[in-house]
Design a protein around this motif. Structure first.
Motif, PDB file in Angstrom:
ATOM      1  N   ASN A 155      30.733  42.634  33.646  1.00  0.00           N
ATOM      2  CA  ASN A 155      31.651  43.473  33.666  1.00  0.00           C
ATOM      3  C   ASN A 155      33.062  43.198  34.295  1.00  0.00           C
TER       4      ASN A 155
ATOM      5  N   ASP B 278      35.841  44.813  35.786  1.00  0.00           N
ATOM      6  CA  ASP B 278      36.500  46.037  36.197  1.00  0.00           C
ATOM      7  C   ASP B 278      38.019  45.792  36.746  1.00  0.00           C
ATOM      8  N   ALA B 279      38.623  46.794  36.961  1.00  0.00           N
ATOM      9  CA  ALA B 279      40.038  46.692  37.558  1.00  0.00           C
ATOM     10  C   ALA B 279      40.127  45.947  38.939  1.00  0.00           C
TER      11      ALA B 279
ATOM     12  N   ASP C 199      38.107  45.931  31.690  1.00  0.00           N
ATOM     13  CA  ASP C 199      39.163  46.862  31.721  1.00  0.00           C
ATOM     14  C   ASP C 199      40.418  46.408  31.129  1.00  0.00           C
TER      15      ASP C 199
ATOM     16  N   THR D 141      44.023  47.377  32.533  1.00  0.00           N
ATOM     17  CA  THR D 141      44.330  46.743  33.620  1.00  0.00           C
ATOM     18  C   THR D 141      44.739  45.249  33.473  1.00  0.00           C
TER      19      THR D 141
END
Length: 400
Positions: free
Chosen positions: A55, A57-58, A81, A84
């Motif tokens: 994952n 993510d931001a 994300d 982002t």
């Protein structure tokens, strides 16, 4: 030197593509990493390859200062994300076609096995029962296959089902050209009410969450079969268990789950465990040697084209610019805020440093603009520093 970091045991075909293109600084990991270890592994990486368990993510994307491009060596991209990544000038690529056949074959195989009650018969033989009865066992020929989501995989499932003698109907939120003799259904309810086998091939997200629930299950034919090889969030598992336990559905095959084990030695937690008329597989729809080799090559080739020429055709989150042969002495890849005057500002900065633009391609998406400029002149570190420092710039790279 461009550093490429690959996670989750991506097929060696990807490395072959990178090395053939002259990229030799390649770091590989056999599995996904915990967030802290992942953040360290991303440092200095310009290109990253992941599968479904990693994952981005931001927070991780913001820490990966050198990151220029991400490759998802799978179909799904919800583990990244995307917003982002886009706002940081990082295109994300995936493999929307390479495992189509593998998933479609699994669905057809499970259809035949469930229509013939093979999982239950197999279990009974293993436990000492020789049950030769034909009760509840049917041929695929003449049955109706209902395909929810008629994209790359759904349409291929329909083609294989027709080859097995099945009638095919489909439902999609977009108008799709039917293949073979398939017929479109205007509503989900219309499809469910006439299908002997229902197979799901929709993306994840809020619009598809639990589209198969207690109500929609009640619309299905008594004795019908449900197959989900799309996303784990599209089926209400508790409601499915109830429909199976009551006998309303005769069987199901589930390859994806709302929550999946993180490793090979972790057990799946599901109310479907132990049901003899249910096939449970560990998210292997695209897990064939052929598909993994194809995915490795497809995504790696997209990353190579971007790294060498800036091409973003096929990116899922980024302005798309097709390949065009370079002109001039250097190519500048400029990601900027999509604001009035952006192109004028860029051209002016280049002119101030003696660069003549001989070719240019621009595309925008939302708040981001992306322009590939082929120039004549000396593109040195000073020029790049000026371009990168301007407030309108998100990211700027040079391809020589």
């Amino acid at each position: 030197m461009t550093r490429i970091v690959l996670f989750e045991n991506i097929h060696p075909s990807a490395r072959e593509v990178f090395e053939a293109a002259g990229f030799n600084d390649i770091v590989t990991y056999k599995s996904a990493l915990p967030p802290d270890e992942l953040a360290k592994a991303l440092q200095g990486a310009q290109a990253v390859g992941i599968r479904s368990r990693t994952n981005l993510d931001a927070s991780l994307l913001k820490q990966a200062d050198a990151l220029r491009v991400v490759g998802c060596f799978c179909i799904g991209t919800n583990q990244v994300d995307l917003e982002t990544a886009m706002t940081r000038g990082v295109p994300v690529f995936n493999a929307p076609f390479s495992n189509t056949r593998s998933v479609a074959e699994l669905v057809l195989g499970e259809t035949i096995m469930l229509l013939r009650r093979i999982p239950e018969k197999n279990d009974r033989v293993h436990h000492g029962h020789w049950d030769k009865t034909a009760e509840g066992a049917y041929e695929a020929r003449g049955k109706t296959m209902g395909v929810i989501g008629y994209g790359n995989i759904g349409s291929q499932v329909g083609t294989l089902a027709e080859a097995a003698g099945m009638r095919v109907v489909f439902h999609d939120v977009e108008a799709k050209l039917p293949l073979g003799n398939a017929h479109a259904c205007t509503t989900l309810k219309q499809l469910l009410e006439q299908s002997d086998v229902v197979t799901l091939h929709v993306p994840g997200g809020s619009s598809t969450r639990n589209i198969i629930n207690a109500e929609t299950l009640s619309w299905m034919r008594p004795g019908a079969i449900l197959i989900n090889a799309s996303r784990g969030t599209v089926v209400d598992i508790e409601a499915l268990r109830d429909a199976l336990a009551s006998g309303h559905l005769s069987g199901a095959a589930i390859d994806v789950f709302p929550t999946e084990p993180k490793g090979v030695d972790e057990a799946l937690q599901s109310p479907l465990i132990g049901m003899r008329n249910v096939i449970l597989t560990p998210h292997i729809g695209g897990s064939t040697q052929e598909s993994q080799e194809n995915i490795g090559r497809e995504v790696a080739e997209k990353l190579v084209r971007f790294l060498r020429s800036g091409t973003t055709k096929g990116a899922v989150n980024f302005p798309e610019i097709s390949y065009q042969e370079a002109a001039g002495s250097a190519r500048i890849l400029h990601v900027h805020r999509n604001e009035p005057g952006a192109m004028g500002t860029l051209s002016s900065l280049m002119a101030q440093h003696g660069l003549n633009i001989v070719g240019q391609q621009l595309q925008t998406l939302g708040n981001i603009g992306y322009v590939i400029s082929d120039v004549e002149g000396q593109v040195d570190d000073t020029v790049m520093s000026v371009l990168r420092a301007h407030p309108i710039t998100v990211r700027c790279e040079r391809v020589v």
